[in-house]
Design a protein around this motif. Structure first.
Motif, PDB file in Angstrom:
ATOM      1  N   ALA A  10      12.151 -21.045  54.439  1.00  0.00           N
ATOM      2  CA  ALA A  10      12.795 -21.195  53.592  1.00  0.00           C
ATOM      3  C   ALA A  10      14.128 -22.391  53.377  1.00  0.00           C
ATOM      4  O   ALA A  10      13.843 -22.681  54.422  1.00  0.00           O
ATOM      5  N   GLY A  11      13.410 -22.903  52.029  1.00  0.00           N
ATOM      6  CA  GLY A  11      14.498 -24.370  52.378  1.00  0.00           C
ATOM      7  C   GLY A  11      13.642 -25.006  52.375  1.00  0.00           C
ATOM      8  O   GLY A  11      13.542 -26.916  52.000  1.00  0.00           O
ATOM      9  N   MET A  12      13.641 -25.671  53.926  1.00  0.00           N
ATOM     10  CA  MET A  12      12.883 -26.542  54.358  1.00  0.00           C
ATOM     11  C   MET A  12      11.732 -26.830  55.468  1.00  0.00           C
ATOM     12  O   MET A  12      12.338 -25.556  55.734  1.00  0.00           O
ATOM     13  N   PRO A  13      10.672 -27.695  56.365  1.00  0.00           N
ATOM     14  CA  PRO A  13      10.219 -27.169  57.152  1.00  0.00           C
ATOM     15  C   PRO A  13      10.534 -26.998  59.039  1.00  0.00           C
ATOM     16  O   PRO A  13      12.014 -27.620  57.986  1.00  0.00           O
ATOM     17  N   CYS A  38       3.419 -23.775  46.373  1.00  0.00           N
ATOM     18  CA  CYS A  38       2.714 -25.735  47.095  1.00  0.00           C
ATOM     19  C   CYS A  38       3.935 -26.101  48.008  1.00  0.00           C
ATOM     20  O   CYS A  38       4.154 -27.178  47.290  1.00  0.00           O
ATOM     21  N   GLY A  39       4.482 -25.809  48.782  1.00  0.00           N
ATOM     22  CA  GLY A  39       5.247 -26.099  49.443  1.00  0.00           C
ATOM     23  C   GLY A  39       4.701 -27.645  50.148  1.00  0.00           C
ATOM     24  O   GLY A  39       3.334 -27.747  50.129  1.00  0.00           O
ATOM     25  N   GLY A  66      12.661 -27.910  45.542  1.00  0.00           N
ATOM     26  CA  GLY A  66      11.007 -28.714  46.108  1.00  0.00           C
ATOM     27  C   GLY A  66      10.350 -27.875  46.915  1.00  0.00           C
ATOM     28  O   GLY A  66       9.305 -28.688  47.560  1.00  0.00           O
ATOM     29  N   ASP A  67      10.662 -27.073  47.629  1.00  0.00           N
ATOM     30  CA  ASP A  67       9.843 -26.128  49.071  1.00  0.00           C
ATOM     31  C   ASP A  67       8.717 -25.249  48.495  1.00  0.00           C
ATOM     32  O   ASP A  67       8.220 -24.771  49.321  1.00  0.00           O
ATOM     33  N   HIS A  68       8.965 -25.542  46.751  1.00  0.00           N
ATOM     34  CA  HIS A  68       7.903 -24.733  46.817  1.00  0.00           C
ATOM     35  C   HIS A  68       7.035 -25.906  45.732  1.00  0.00           C
ATOM     36  O   HIS A  68       5.477 -25.131  45.446  1.00  0.00           O
ATOM     37  N   VAL A  69       7.240 -27.048  45.579  1.00  0.00           N
ATOM     38  CA  VAL A  69       5.768 -27.776  44.729  1.00  0.00           C
ATOM     39  C   VAL A  69       6.118 -29.235  45.533  1.00  0.00           C
ATOM     40  O   VAL A  69       4.633 -29.563  45.036  1.00  0.00           O
TER      41      VAL A  69
END
Length: 310
Positions: A10-13, A38-39, A66-69
């Motif tokens: 979630a949110g960031m890697p 497509c994170g 952003g974490d999804h695209v």
């Protein structure tokens, strides 16, 4: 059908979890793969799998965080280098097309295949003879959609012995009967497909939800689904934070599956606040509400054989 989780964070890697991406492998059904979100670094995750980017037929984006695209432009570019020639259809909220096209143009990226964009609104976003995909708005801080993928009823099995007993010769006529077509024998006798085939079987239903707090549309999309994929960014102890951030807890996700009479629930979009030893607790809490709950990790694969989750 198989779900392959490429990113479940979630949110960031984090060191344990990449950002959101799920591959729906439809290799037996249509010889292709559908990607949901497509994170960042999704294409790098794909390198550790047997997935071929040129086999990706459709990409469904839930929302524009952003974490999804952030991994989308890179994947689109690499698909050209890896032999992609067939049209790729990209589904997503308003603004997705302009962002992707601007990114590709500014970076001088040349694609060897066409992209068809579909701006998602509530309702049916795709339908052919095999599948129908519904979308509904969820309850996040920006417009976010959940997708319900329904496989249409499968043709019943051909009752071979019965067909042969009625005088149908081996060959193409048997194939026509299996495909639901009535035939006429050389004698003039009509053989009806329904007389020599088993009843049609229900196809599968998979619901993949984007980021959302607990909401009625999530339940509607998940109704009687074989698999529901629901975010679980928070847990029972942080319920007070979930709704304000447009997210759900593991308990709320389990409640969605329970109220929808779903068969299986897979939790993903797990916050980095939860360490490895917390995952068992997350799972146990959810299973009190909905026993058939699982938590996805990066690389996890869930196969649906008939109606059984493997």
């Amino acid at each position: 059908m198989e779900l392959h989780f490429l990113g479940t964070g979630a949110g960031m890697p984090s060191k344990e979890r990449n950002t959101s991406a799920i591959a729906m492998k439809l290799l037996e059904e249509r010889g292709t793969i559908w990607l949901f979100d497509c994170g960042e670094a999704t294409q790098h995750q794909i390198l550790h799998t047997t997935i071929k980017p040129r086999k990706i037929e459709k990409i469904f984006i839930t929302h524009l965080h952003g974490d999804h695209v952030f991994g989308l432009p890179g994947l689109l570019s690499s698909r050209s280098f890896l032999g992609g020639e067939d049209t790729l259809t990209v589904y997503g909220p308003k603004g997705l097309q302009s962002w992707v096209e601007a990114t590709l143009a500014l970076t001088g990226t040349h694609l060897t295949y066409p992209i068809a964009y579909v701006e998602v609104t509530e309702g049916i976003v795709f339908e052919d003879e095999q599948f129908i995909v519904h979308a509904k708005l969820l309850a996040h801080v920006i417009p976010c959609f959940g997708y319900r993928i329904e496989q249409k009823p499968l043709l019943g099995e051909l009752l071979m012995e019965k067909a042969l007993a009625l005088g149908v010769p081996k060959g193409p006529l048997l194939g026509k009967l299996k495909q639901g077509q009535d035939i006429v024998l050389e004698t003039g006798e009509i053989i009806y497909s329904t007389d020599v085939t088993a009843p049609a079987k229900d196809g599968f239903v998979v619901t993949i939800l984007g980021d959302t707090k607990y909401c009625d549309n999530a339940i509607r999309l998940a109704e009687r689904a074989d698999i529901v994929v629901h975010e679980a960014t928070f847990d029972a102890e942080t319920t007070h934070l979930a709704a304000s951030y447009g997210h759900a807890t593991n308990i709320e996700a389990a409640t969605v599956a329970q109220k929808a009479n779903a068969k299986n629930l897979i939790l993903n979009h797990i916050s980095a606040r939860f360490l490895a030893h917390d995952i068992t607790k997350l799972l146990q809490q959810a299973r009190v509400v909905f026993p058939a709950t699982y938590i996805a990790s990066d690389g996890a694969q869930f196969e649906l054989k008939g109606k059984e989750l493997l």
